[in-house]
Design a protein around this motif. Structure first.
Motif, mmCIF file in Angstrom:
data_model
loop_
_atom_site.group_PDB
_atom_site.id
_atom_site.type_symbol
_atom_site.label_atom_id
_atom_site.label_comp_id
_atom_site.label_asym_id
_atom_site.label_seq_id
_atom_site.Cartn_x
_atom_site.Cartn_y
_atom_site.Cartn_z
ATOM 1 N N SER A 17 32.663 15.537 -62.942
ATOM 2 C CA SER A 17 31.914 14.876 -64.015
ATOM 3 C C SER A 17 32.702 14.940 -65.313
ATOM 4 O O SER A 17 33.585 15.787 -65.483
ATOM 5 C CB SER A 17 30.560 15.566 -64.215
ATOM 6 O OG SER A 17 29.777 15.486 -63.046
ATOM 7 N N ARG A 19 32.126 13.801 -69.743
ATOM 8 C CA ARG A 19 31.381 13.155 -70.801
ATOM 9 C C ARG A 19 32.328 12.666 -71.884
ATOM 10 O O ARG A 19 33.078 13.461 -72.464
ATOM 11 C CB ARG A 19 30.331 14.074 -71.428
ATOM 12 C CG ARG A 19 29.412 13.341 -72.391
ATOM 13 C CD ARG A 19 28.329 14.212 -72.984
ATOM 14 N NE ARG A 19 28.804 14.994 -74.111
ATOM 15 C CZ ARG A 19 27.996 15.482 -75.054
ATOM 16 N NH1 ARG A 19 26.700 15.263 -74.996
ATOM 17 N NH2 ARG A 19 28.495 16.215 -76.030
ATOM 18 N N VAL A 48 31.051 -1.288 -68.953
ATOM 19 C CA VAL A 48 30.483 -0.169 -68.209
ATOM 20 C C VAL A 48 29.003 -0.003 -68.541
ATOM 21 O O VAL A 48 28.158 0.082 -67.643
ATOM 22 C CB VAL A 48 31.244 1.132 -68.525
ATOM 23 C CG1 VAL A 48 30.578 2.323 -67.850
ATOM 24 C CG2 VAL A 48 32.707 1.012 -68.107
ATOM 25 N N TYR A 59 23.589 -1.214 -67.582
ATOM 26 C CA TYR A 59 24.714 -0.655 -66.844
ATOM 27 C C TYR A 59 25.315 -1.685 -65.905
ATOM 28 O O TYR A 59 24.604 -2.532 -65.352
ATOM 29 C CB TYR A 59 24.265 0.553 -66.009
ATOM 30 C CG TYR A 59 23.756 1.703 -66.833
ATOM 31 C CD1 TYR A 59 22.400 1.899 -67.039
ATOM 32 C CD2 TYR A 59 24.653 2.597 -67.417
ATOM 33 C CE1 TYR A 59 21.933 2.949 -67.808
ATOM 34 C CE2 TYR A 59 24.198 3.657 -68.179
ATOM 35 C CZ TYR A 59 22.836 3.827 -68.375
ATOM 36 O OH TYR A 59 22.386 4.865 -69.137
ATOM 37 N N LEU A 63 28.302 0.754 -61.252
ATOM 38 C CA LEU A 63 28.335 2.117 -61.775
ATOM 39 C C LEU A 63 26.952 2.729 -61.939
ATOM 40 O O LEU A 63 26.835 3.926 -62.197
ATOM 41 C CB LEU A 63 29.040 2.132 -63.128
ATOM 42 C CG LEU A 63 30.532 1.856 -63.063
ATOM 43 C CD1 LEU A 63 31.043 1.391 -64.413
ATOM 44 C CD2 LEU A 63 31.283 3.078 -62.615
ATOM 45 N N ARG A 66 25.614 6.491 -61.594
ATOM 46 C CA ARG A 66 26.677 7.473 -61.808
ATOM 47 C C ARG A 66 27.039 7.634 -63.282
ATOM 48 O O ARG A 66 27.790 8.555 -63.631
ATOM 49 C CB ARG A 66 27.936 7.083 -61.027
ATOM 50 C CG ARG A 66 27.773 7.098 -59.532
ATOM 51 C CD ARG A 66 29.108 7.104 -58.810
ATOM 52 N NE ARG A 66 29.912 5.933 -59.093
ATOM 53 C CZ ARG A 66 31.114 5.980 -59.668
ATOM 54 N NH1 ARG A 66 31.634 7.137 -60.041
ATOM 55 N NH2 ARG A 66 31.784 4.858 -59.868
ATOM 56 N N VAL A 67 26.548 6.753 -64.121
ATOM 57 C CA VAL A 67 26.857 6.854 -65.541
ATOM 58 C C VAL A 67 25.574 6.792 -66.353
ATOM 59 O O VAL A 67 24.607 6.136 -65.953
ATOM 60 C CB VAL A 67 27.826 5.745 -66.020
ATOM 61 C CG1 VAL A 67 29.162 5.859 -65.286
ATOM 62 C CG2 VAL A 67 27.231 4.371 -65.839
ATOM 63 N N MET A 82 29.506 10.656 -67.066
ATOM 64 C CA MET A 82 29.902 10.108 -65.772
ATOM 65 C C MET A 82 29.890 11.218 -64.731
ATOM 66 O O MET A 82 30.351 12.330 -65.004
ATOM 67 C CB MET A 82 31.293 9.488 -65.864
ATOM 68 C CG MET A 82 31.387 8.377 -66.899
ATOM 69 S SD MET A 82 32.975 7.530 -66.868
ATOM 70 C CE MET A 82 34.040 8.821 -67.501
ATOM 71 N N SER A 83 29.413 10.902 -63.561
ATOM 72 C CA SER A 83 29.352 11.900 -62.503
ATOM 73 C C SER A 83 29.848 11.310 -61.191
ATOM 74 O O SER A 83 30.014 10.094 -61.076
ATOM 75 C CB SER A 83 27.919 12.413 -62.346
ATOM 76 O OG SER A 83 27.056 11.354 -61.988
ATOM 77 N N LEU A 85 32.683 11.236 -59.879
ATOM 78 C CA LEU A 85 33.811 10.367 -60.215
ATOM 79 C C LEU A 85 34.715 10.115 -59.020
ATOM 80 O O LEU A 85 34.908 11.004 -58.168
ATOM 81 C CB LEU A 85 34.600 10.974 -61.365
ATOM 82 C CG LEU A 85 33.893 10.864 -62.723
ATOM 83 C CD1 LEU A 85 34.470 11.839 -63.729
ATOM 84 C CD2 LEU A 85 33.980 9.438 -63.247
ATOM 85 N N ASP A 89 37.633 5.103 -60.643
ATOM 86 C CA ASP A 89 37.150 5.215 -62.020
ATOM 87 C C ASP A 89 38.281 5.492 -62.999
ATOM 88 O O ASP A 89 38.057 5.534 -64.209
ATOM 89 C CB ASP A 89 36.104 6.333 -62.123
ATOM 90 C CG ASP A 89 34.850 6.022 -61.338
ATOM 91 O OD1 ASP A 89 34.324 6.946 -60.683
ATOM 92 O OD2 ASP A 89 34.387 4.858 -61.382
ATOM 93 N N TYR A 93 39.048 4.075 -71.196
ATOM 94 C CA TYR A 93 37.671 3.785 -71.581
ATOM 95 C C TYR A 93 37.615 3.530 -73.085
ATOM 96 O O TYR A 93 38.087 4.350 -73.876
ATOM 97 C CB TYR A 93 36.762 4.946 -71.189
ATOM 98 C CG TYR A 93 36.489 4.998 -69.708
ATOM 99 C CD1 TYR A 93 37.475 5.418 -68.825
ATOM 100 C CD2 TYR A 93 35.265 4.605 -69.180
ATOM 101 C CE1 TYR A 93 37.255 5.445 -67.452
ATOM 102 C CE2 TYR A 93 35.020 4.633 -67.813
ATOM 103 C CZ TYR A 93 36.026 5.048 -66.957
ATOM 104 O OH TYR A 93 35.801 5.069 -65.609
#
Length: 130
Positions: A17, A19, A48, A59, A63, A66-67, A82-83, A85, A89, A93
């Motif tokens: 994950s 952030r 995203v 979203y 994704l 997961r985000v 985000m998790s 991953l 990905d 960003y």
């Protein structure tokens, strides 16, 4: 001077994950829609997630789940959690104000300019690799 400064990128193992944060200055953040875009190697720019001043979110289908995008108006900051991953990905960003939903077959910088967006950051690199 308007600034959007992303942070939080780095190298993460698959399944991990991360952030991302984006701190804004120089414009009225509280009244602004905010968004995260990403540009993966060899791919077009992808929207995203977005968040409105009232907290409503949108979203990308690929994704969703997961985000999570959120904002703290007191800190002029928008986040992207985000998790789970995956290597796909891996991307730069970008944080941007007044995001546009329409697709664009080009880089993120080209997309921002094409749609007349005014404010975006320099991006933060996220690499997903074992």
């Amino acid at each position: 001077e308007v600034q959007l400064v992303e942070s939080g990128g780095g190298l993460v193992q698959p399944g991990g994950s991360l952030r991302l944060s984006c701190t804004a200055s120089g414009f009225t953040f509280d009244d602004s829609d905010m968004g995260w875009y990403r540009q993966a190697p060899g791919s077009w720019c992808e929207l995203v997630a977005t968040i409105n001043p009232d907290g409503s979110t949108h979203y990308a289908e690929s994704l969703e789940g997961r985000v999570t995008i959120s904002r703290d108006n007191a800190k002029n900051t928008v986040y992207l959690q985000m998790s789970n991953l995956k290597p796909d990905d891996t991307a730069v960003y970008y944080c941007a104000a007044d995001p546009r939903y329409a697709d664009y077959a080009g880089t993120c910088l080209e997309r921002f300019r094409y749609y007349g967006m005014n404010y975006w950051g320099k991006g933060t690199l996220v690499t997903i690799s074992a």
